[in-house]
Design a protein around this motif. Structure first.
Motif, PDB file in Angstrom:
ATOM      1  N   GLU A 185      22.435  13.513  18.957  1.00 31.02           N
ATOM      2  CA  GLU A 185      22.781  13.286  20.367  1.00 31.02           C
ATOM      3  C   GLU A 185      22.203  11.951  20.849  1.00 31.02           C
ATOM      4  O   GLU A 185      22.782  11.292  21.719  1.00 31.02           O
ATOM      5  N   PHE A 186      21.072  11.554  20.290  1.00 29.79           N
ATOM      6  CA  PHE A 186      20.453  10.281  20.671  1.00 29.79           C
ATOM      7  C   PHE A 186      21.440   9.126  20.486  1.00 29.79           C
ATOM      8  O   PHE A 186      21.397   8.135  21.216  1.00 29.79           O
ATOM      9  N   GLY A 212      24.635   9.528  20.844  1.00 28.81           N
ATOM     10  CA  GLY A 212      25.791   9.755  21.701  1.00 28.81           C
ATOM     11  C   GLY A 212      26.778  10.817  21.249  1.00 28.81           C
ATOM     12  O   GLY A 212      27.813  10.988  21.885  1.00 28.81           O
ATOM     13  N   VAL A 222      35.078  17.028  23.614  1.00 28.82           N
ATOM     14  CA  VAL A 222      34.615  16.225  22.483  1.00 28.82           C
ATOM     15  C   VAL A 222      35.536  16.479  21.289  1.00 28.82           C
ATOM     16  O   VAL A 222      35.766  17.638  20.920  1.00 28.82           O
ATOM     17  N   GLN A 233      26.333  13.930  34.689  1.00 25.33           N
ATOM     18  CA  GLN A 233      25.760  12.972  33.752  1.00 25.33           C
ATOM     19  C   GLN A 233      24.552  12.249  34.364  1.00 25.33           C
ATOM     20  O   GLN A 233      23.495  12.140  33.741  1.00 25.33           O
ATOM     21  N   GLY A 271      31.786  15.152  26.341  1.00 22.95           N
ATOM     22  CA  GLY A 271      30.515  14.722  25.747  1.00 22.95           C
ATOM     23  C   GLY A 271      29.746  13.741  26.609  1.00 22.95           C
ATOM     24  O   GLY A 271      28.920  12.978  26.096  1.00 22.95           O
ATOM     25  N   ALA A 272      29.978  13.785  27.915  1.00 21.93           N
ATOM     26  CA  ALA A 272      29.297  12.827  28.807  1.00 21.93           C
ATOM     27  C   ALA A 272      27.782  13.015  28.804  1.00 21.93           C
ATOM     28  O   ALA A 272      27.040  12.055  29.028  1.00 21.93           O
ATOM     29  N   GLU A 312      25.922  14.165  26.103  1.00 28.57           N
ATOM     30  CA  GLU A 312      25.459  13.613  24.828  1.00 28.57           C
ATOM     31  C   GLU A 312      25.584  12.088  24.833  1.00 28.57           C
ATOM     32  O   GLU A 312      24.784  11.399  24.191  1.00 28.57           O
ATOM     33  N   PHE A 313      26.560  11.573  25.536  1.00 30.93           N
ATOM     34  CA  PHE A 313      26.736  10.117  25.629  1.00 30.93           C
ATOM     35  C   PHE A 313      25.461   9.441  26.127  1.00 30.93           C
ATOM     36  O   PHE A 313      25.155   8.307  25.759  1.00 30.93           O
ATOM     37  N   THR A 314      24.720  10.156  26.967  1.00 34.13           N
ATOM     38  CA  THR A 314      23.471   9.584  27.476  1.00 34.13           C
ATOM     39  C   THR A 314      22.267  10.054  26.655  1.00 34.13           C
ATOM     40  O   THR A 314      21.120   9.859  27.066  1.00 34.13           O
ATOM     41  N   GLY A 315      22.524  10.669  25.502  1.00 35.98           N
ATOM     42  CA  GLY A 315      21.448  10.947  24.555  1.00 35.98           C
ATOM     43  C   GLY A 315      20.861  12.343  24.585  1.00 35.98           C
ATOM     44  O   GLY A 315      19.893  12.607  23.871  1.00 35.98           O
ATOM     45  N   LYS A 332      21.023  16.600  24.304  1.00 41.55           N
ATOM     46  CA  LYS A 332      21.706  17.774  23.772  1.00 41.55           C
ATOM     47  C   LYS A 332      21.903  18.817  24.864  1.00 41.55           C
ATOM     48  O   LYS A 332      21.048  18.967  25.736  1.00 41.55           O
ATOM     49  N   VAL A 333      23.017  19.529  24.800  1.00 39.38           N
ATOM     50  CA  VAL A 333      23.203  20.713  25.633  1.00 39.38           C
ATOM     51  C   VAL A 333      22.778  21.920  24.797  1.00 39.38           C
ATOM     52  O   VAL A 333      23.358  22.180  23.738  1.00 39.38           O
ATOM     53  N   PHE A 377      23.088  -0.437  28.572  1.00 36.99           N
ATOM     54  CA  PHE A 377      23.018   1.021  28.638  1.00 36.99           C
ATOM     55  C   PHE A 377      23.942   1.659  27.610  1.00 36.99           C
ATOM     56  O   PHE A 377      23.663   2.743  27.083  1.00 36.99           O
ATOM     57  N   LYS A 422      36.420   9.362  30.615  1.00 37.64           N
ATOM     58  CA  LYS A 422      35.777  10.620  31.030  1.00 37.64           C
ATOM     59  C   LYS A 422      34.335  10.676  30.523  1.00 37.64           C
ATOM     60  O   LYS A 422      33.417  11.081  31.252  1.00 37.64           O
ATOM     61  N   GLN A 423      34.143  10.302  29.280  1.00 42.29           N
ATOM     62  CA  GLN A 423      32.816  10.340  28.667  1.00 42.29           C
ATOM     63  C   GLN A 423      31.828   9.426  29.401  1.00 42.29           C
ATOM     64  O   GLN A 423      30.630   9.680  29.434  1.00 42.29           O
TER      65      GLN A 423
END
Lengths: 346, 346, 346, 346
Positions: free
Chosen positions: A96-97, A99, A134, B66, B93-94, B96-99, B101-102, C97, C231-232
């Protein structure tokens, strides 16, 4: 103290240490551009019967999973893995880090099933909303799994076929591959893996090297500018020749398989010891990780005797699964002594 | 054509359009530093009975999730959510996009349970390996959920208490909050939410605004340099006063609740219509989303009649759950006509 | 109070407000899949004389830069921009970012030069170490620039040719494009831009819309799964038809150019006023941003008279450059009054 | 062949190899939780005269810069560095990969100046727009720099003081620290560095280790959950004891300084050889990197003689700066032979 806690406690197989010492004062170009890396890659290509394979050497397992998955996926894609996959659970969110989501499938003794993978993939494309989701972008399996289990060739072929039907590259984490290739009853060879997977890695850290994992891209599919991307991940080793010499050694004179076979033999002795002691295997693992469920009172006595193992999981009040691991470095007398103690404390 | 496909098909409540027109030629400072944003924030603080709340306005729901989750979490932390949570499934995956985990919990008609949350949190800290895992860092719930269901005050209090025991901020996604606050039988008020959650957002986009979500930090816990971080996410609106005037309007003369109440009344009529037609509610939703399972043959006839709905999920061969949604903009005659058609085609 | 602080203080051009009101109760499908977006895209294609252009609508400028740059670049690539480019300075690191470096070129009144771009690109490929460096992956220019200046067609052609020689897509930030297209003396048309750039955006927020930027991909080069990637990034607007109707209006009956021409006419009056008052233009800007250097004592008197402007930069002790901006909403009497006051306080 | 291309061509100092061999079959706990890491950390604390220092061991330089900078910065902050800093140029964007901008200062033979740092920091806070900009969050320097130069104690104190005035942690990249500490004329000690920097690393890879860098946090400022964050970056070494034993060896019996002193002595001989041969030093470097400008015709003759060096930069048509590097592994006769050849070809 008797420790069978894991397969990365010691340094390296003596043969690796010897060769490292021999070339210590040689000058080599940096960043895996040396002759040892080239030679090791060539030996791996031969062992895989995959002359077009592209090989790159990295330092550790989580690093390798992160780099391979991140560079193989498009940014809007995630990696499909078992709930219990290393990437799902024990890598501190390294995937996840970068992305990417880990899209989790059920696990069956650590393995995924082709049918459930198909359901996920076909379901994704059926769903009208998939543009807001995803995209499944590759499939991760470990072999041996985190539970010591192995895919059969039939299972692997079914997964591979499903992957390719849905254009999902298949990636195998072979952190403990030596122990998988030499396990009793396995019908999966290194050549099968190279044929069925799009990318996999041959584990060094847990299989006799000081460190190192050899990533093998089998379908002319190494991501563009891979060296730069490895550097960008902070994963490029300056003295890359250390990786080369280690894998060159592992793939010379059948050493990699010998290392595996040694650990497997001892694991089998251990497994038999458990059964003889009337203990229950919590998973039927043919590889170098052995899981056994014990009453906490027995575990306490093991602790008192100085036995070191890995905690695995609480199963019910008063019962715990613990793990013993053999390796290239384990001695037969250690295993025999452990069995003796186990029989004593049970 | 009769469409009850969703609650974001039309523009905005006429009162919002009117006020936007009134101030169209006014000059306002940018980036939510204007008087309308300040006024709307003040009205929201009052409505929440939370004088110390910090309020920030964002444009859309995924964006809000996010930004809030990424800025509230440490980089090594993940967000706990139901398997069916919007952040788990429909945001491409917005998160995870920022690093991040859900970390998924089971869902019960879209809701999580305090006991399962406790198990996850306590299990994490018990496990000796937790340093190699993603730390649970906050808890995400939606209210109403993606299934139209609502937490009871008791459930919310149990979750909140569990969160605080484990120092996990509780975050509520209120994309459809208007419809939750006004649902029959709910005992959860906006004040309860402000008291029990650490941060939540009051949905505008789906509740009568052109766009906009009001994020409310209730415990003096707005992340440092929040405006800069919003900008860094590409989420800062230049003409922020448009957000201010919309929320100012929604929180004037009880409009937000009126919007909710109108949609709820029509959803109740619709629900009764389903039951009268002998149909099965697939979820007992007290809010503006209504789910009904229909034979595919019936759905085909609805299509032919020009009825527009959302596909929800295939349940069994030949059966599908579809969703109808009412909103501030739905007319009673539309609902009545839909019921008439339903009775005809069933 | 007289404010010419910026071009995004007011709401929207009355014609936009009118059309938004007209369709307020219409139902439209979400996420830019509506007929207004399709219609606006078609009008933009025509205005660009680029029938194959792909158009997507986003909400704000920083968001647009972030999404376009991140989706066009490979992960190991950076974007080349002027030191003073918006992406280099005033976007809170939104580009970094998403993992990309901004590779900075010198600026010449806000512009880059083809020769310096060529030096950077050719130098990169010459350098033996380039595998350890960030690859230049695209070129960002703004037109008008952050200093109000414009590229000539000759300059733009030279940059475009250099870009294509080095396979670098050329991206133009047209946040204030209306004011660039209508500036006195410019020889760059929208068609030229579509021909010479690989991607650009037509600014709405600062050119008469409530919000919105129209991204135009001119070479069949919209990144794969663009909607999902938007979207992501949290950048997909639910009520996308609001973007469609705004750009449809701007590109109907020449409105976009009229908006530009109005602001330019007033900016020219203002510029002449500066010169008549004996003031020094700090940049010779032909567009709607006018920069003037004033003694701090004079600025203080402006403050006292209630004149609102933007601080630009300290040039020397006691001297400051300030910026005045006209827009579609600026009235001629405001400009005349400002000139009167300026003459009084100088 | 005579190669003085860099200081990471060979394996490790024989003493390190010896100790690694001695403990090869020992079992050690993983992930730097072993006694060798603890012992090495203690020796480093003593050498730094900083009893409260926290020490963590990583594998490589780019990795270390990435992990330290990313974990020390808030997400909206960037790192200030010289234009020529390693993080600015030769790390493939590893810093931006983790979301942070490198804020570049001018370089003076590879060094930054306190006055220019102050200007950047104070300018940032003066500017009314700073909320839309990247916040300076820490300062990166290398010592020795990429040009082989060193800060004086006075320069370092001025930079440190400026940093602390603006609450910017000071980070020193000590990839070649051994060669800096032992350079002729330096007045900067390891204790000074520990006192003046908030975090720095002691380079192993280029200073006699197989690999490894020791990160030292001097002000009780190790980021929370550092081990987890290291893991998340893919940077945690399983057999961490390999790092421990190497640094334990380097900090036993003054080995680290001896390694430095040896290379410096040879670099001085080489420098004198350049001057004797009538050559021009392109930078007056007191450390193990020596830069000399040569006509391309001379370089061609060096190539023919089998001399290996690093290309540095083209200075003018027909002239190139090349770099020679000594290390712990360089032999005096190699240096003497190089000088002999140089005199021959000039």
């Amino acid at each position: 103290m008797i420790s069978l806690q894991n397969d990365y406690s010691e340094g390296a197989h003596p043969q690796i240490l010897k060769r490292l010492a021999e070339i210590n004062l040689e000058q080599n170009p940096g960043y895996c551009s040396d002759a040892y890396c080239a030679g090791a890659a060539e030996k791996i290509r031969k062992a895989c019967a995959c002359p077009e394979a592209e090989v790159f050497f990295l330092v550790g397992g989580t690093q390798t999973n992160q780099v391979v998955i991140d560079t193989m996926l498009a940014s809007y894609e995630g990696v499909v893995a078992a709930l219990t996959g290393h990437v799902s659970t024990h890598e501190a969110g390294a995937i996840e880090f970068t992305g990417h989501k880990v899209l989790e499938l059920p696990q069956h003794e650590g393995k995924i099933q082709a049918a459930e993978l198909r359901e996920l993939a076909s379901g994704f494309w059926q769903d009208g909303n998939h543009e807001h989701m995803v995209f499944p972008g590759m499939v991760y399996i470990s072999h041996p799994t985190e539970y010591g289990t192995l895919y059969s060739k039939e299972e692997l072929e079914a997964i591979s076929q499903t992957c390719h039907e849905y254009k999902l590259p298949l990636y195998m984490d072979g952190a403990r591959l030596a122990y998988g290739l030499t396990a009793p009853g396995t019908d999966v060879t290194l050549q099968d893996i190279a044929r069925l997977c799009d990318v996999f890695y041959i584990g060094g850290t847990k299989c006799g090297a000081f460190f190192g994992e050899a990533v093998v891209f089998t379908k002319n599919n190494m991501p563009a500018r891979f060296l730069t991307r490895v550097k960008q991940h902070g994963a490029l080793l300056a003295k890359g020749h250390m990786l080369g010499i280690q894998f060159d050694t592992l793939f010379t004179d059948n050493l990699y398989n010998e290392i595996g076979a040694h650990a497997i033999r001892l694991a089998q002795i251990l497994q038999k010891g458990f059964l003889d002691a009337g203990l229950q295997l919590s998973i039927n693992s043919p590889t170098n990780q052995q899981f056994v469920e014990l009453p906490d009172t027995v575990i306490k006595r093991l602790d008192e005797k100085g036995v070191v193992y890995s905690f695995w999981e609480k199963t019910s009040p008063g019962k715990t699964v613990i793990r013993f691991v053999t390796s290239w470095a384990t001695k037969e007398e250690t295993v025999r002594e452990l069995i003796r103690i186990l029989k004593e404390v049970v």
